[in-house]
Design an enzyme around this catalytic site. Sequence first.
Site, short mmCIF file in Angstrom:
data_model
loop_
_atom_site.label_atom_id
_atom_site.label_comp_id
_atom_site.label_asym_id
_atom_site.label_seq_id
_atom_site.Cartn_x
_atom_site.Cartn_y
_atom_site.Cartn_z
CG MET A 75 -8.90 1.63 -3.23
SD MET A 75 -9.91 0.31 -3.91
CE MET A 75 -8.68 -0.98 -4.04
CG HIS A 76 -8.25 1.89 5.01
ND1 HIS A 76 -9.51 1.78 5.58
CD2 HIS A 76 -7.41 2.23 6.02
CE1 HIS A 76 -9.43 2.04 6.87
NE2 HIS A 76 -8.17 2.31 7.17
CB ALA A 77 -5.21 6.13 2.54
#
Length: 112
Positions: A75-77
């Site tokens: 999700m961060h990526a």
Amino acid sequence: MDNLELVSFQIISAVGVAKSSYIEAMKIAEKGDFDLAKAKIKEGDQEFVKGHEAHAGLIQKEANGEKVVPNILLMHAEDQLMSAETIKMMALEIIKLNQRLYLLENKKGEGE
């Protein structure tokens, strides 16, 4: 480290470099070097493509029936991928605005 973590880090790394290039392009444009600013955008695009291709690989896996279980790192990526895309759009507009300002300031200077 599993494959999903590795791909996530590849995305984060590539788009992080892209974002840095886009931000650098804005700062360079502010100083009036528009050719270098555009070169920095292209440099950023080359890195962005690497992150996008890594992300597309995950989408292809999912489309082929291989389950990709999202986690916080992915999700961060994806968030970083989207923010890099947004920063590029802003950088292009800021470069254009700086070009217009540069032209206006030079015309004003010539008329005085």
